[in-house]
Write an enzyme that holds these catalytic residues in place. Sequence first.
Site, PDB file in Angstrom:
ATOM      1  N   LYS A 213       0.864  -1.175   0.000  1.00  0.00           N
ATOM      2  CA  LYS A 213       0.000   0.000   0.000  1.00  0.00           C
ATOM      3  C   LYS A 213       0.906   1.232   0.000  1.00  0.00           C
ATOM      4  O   LYS A 213       1.961   1.231   0.643  1.00  0.00           O
ATOM      5  CB  LYS A 213      -0.883  -0.013   1.265  1.00  0.00           C
ATOM      6  CG  LYS A 213      -1.732   1.229   1.455  1.00  0.00           C
ATOM      7  CD  LYS A 213      -2.803   1.381   0.401  1.00  0.00           C
ATOM      8  CE  LYS A 213      -3.550   2.702   0.510  1.00  0.00           C
ATOM      9  NZ  LYS A 213      -4.419   2.960  -0.658  1.00  0.00           N
TER      10      LYS A 213
ATOM     11  N   CYS B 118      -2.275   9.933  -6.466  1.00  0.00           N
ATOM     12  CA  CYS B 118      -3.487   9.581  -5.709  1.00  0.00           C
ATOM     13  C   CYS B 118      -4.525  10.689  -5.879  1.00  0.00           C
ATOM     14  O   CYS B 118      -4.259  11.848  -5.576  1.00  0.00           O
ATOM     15  CB  CYS B 118      -3.182   9.380  -4.230  1.00  0.00           C
ATOM     16  SG  CYS B 118      -4.702   8.951  -3.335  1.00  0.00           S
TER      17      CYS B 118
HETATM   18  C1  SIN Z   1      -6.289   5.765  -2.138  1.00  0.00           C
HETATM   19  O1  SIN Z   1      -5.804   5.308  -1.080  1.00  0.00           O
HETATM   20  O2  SIN Z   1      -7.077   6.721  -2.118  1.00  0.00           O
HETATM   21  C2  SIN Z   1      -5.972   5.111  -3.420  1.00  0.00           C
HETATM   22  C3  SIN Z   1      -4.522   5.095  -3.683  1.00  0.00           C
HETATM   23  C4  SIN Z   1      -4.153   5.842  -4.898  1.00  0.00           C
HETATM   24  O3  SIN Z   1      -5.023   6.149  -5.721  1.00  0.00           O
HETATM   25  O4  SIN Z   1      -2.995   6.154  -5.097  1.00  0.00           O
END
Ligand code: SIN
Length: 311
Positions: free
Chosen positions: A48, A130
């Site tokens: 993540k 993001c």
């Molecule tokens: C998110 O956590 O909002 C998604 C991750 C991303 O789009 O980089």
Amino acid sequence: MTEINLQATLLDQTIDSPFLNASGVHCQTQEELDDLAQTKNLGALVTKSATLQVREGNPNPRYYDLPAGSINSMGLPNLGYEFYLDYVTKADKKPTILSVAALSAADAITLLKKIQASDYEGPTELNLSCPNIVGEPQLAYDFENTDKVLAEVFSFYTKPLGVKLPPYFDLVHFDKISAVLNKYPLTHVNTINSVGNGLWVDIETEQVVTKAKGGFGGVGGAMVLPTALANVRALRQRLNPSIKIMGTGGVTTGADAFAHILCGAELVSVGTQVIKEGLGAYDRLTAELKEIMAAKGYTSLSDFRGKLKEL
Ligand code: SIN
């Protein structure tokens, strides 16, 4: 029957499968990462996207399944970079990619200085894309600032580094981002992140389906496949050959993975489909990809990688 070989490379390492998880999918906790490390037919795992501090992420609901994909507004929930850096430094079951996301240019520099100073020597991916952070733009849509950040990063960073990009929709933008990226010794680009700031409407309740940002969120899954393929292809045509492409977006079948590789992807990540189907998706995708290759007489990915024909 001729043996079909799905080997691909991650940096100078040979891996047995071209499939990766898309960052964000089943890779936030120790348990989820351990599941990925045990998953057959997954060549490498991506964490993540980690931030400097632990983040709760956006309020629920923040993920919604759509008939042809998904919309999410997760907001980078993660356990903080220290956890993921420690995880990838100790990982010994499968090659890993450490994904990090910066909430500002200054954060990006701080994060990468910490990785530079650590014992971790593997690949890192800087998420410049993001779409779900309230009040923060997607950095890679600002070509000048992306250039500035990368110039500063590469003034001190000597370890393998790639970037995660948002989708681009204009050929001039492909030219511009490629001109920036080609200035730096990047190992790879990962394209695409979700298509930012989509909106879904539940006509029953007459409401949006995710809470943060008034329901605007990143769109993924089958419906973004043409955009993902266009980004893989357009960037492959423009980037230095040393910058490998990780194709992400819209993969629900082995045929979709085949198409990503034909457009030039070295590796192929799967996100929404794994949420819908579970980690067993990698076995199905692998079997389908092999079946297509067998029917065409291909025995390795290099037989067709990047060989998309024009009319
Ligand atoms: C998110 O956590 O909002 C998604 C991750 C991303 O789009 O980089």
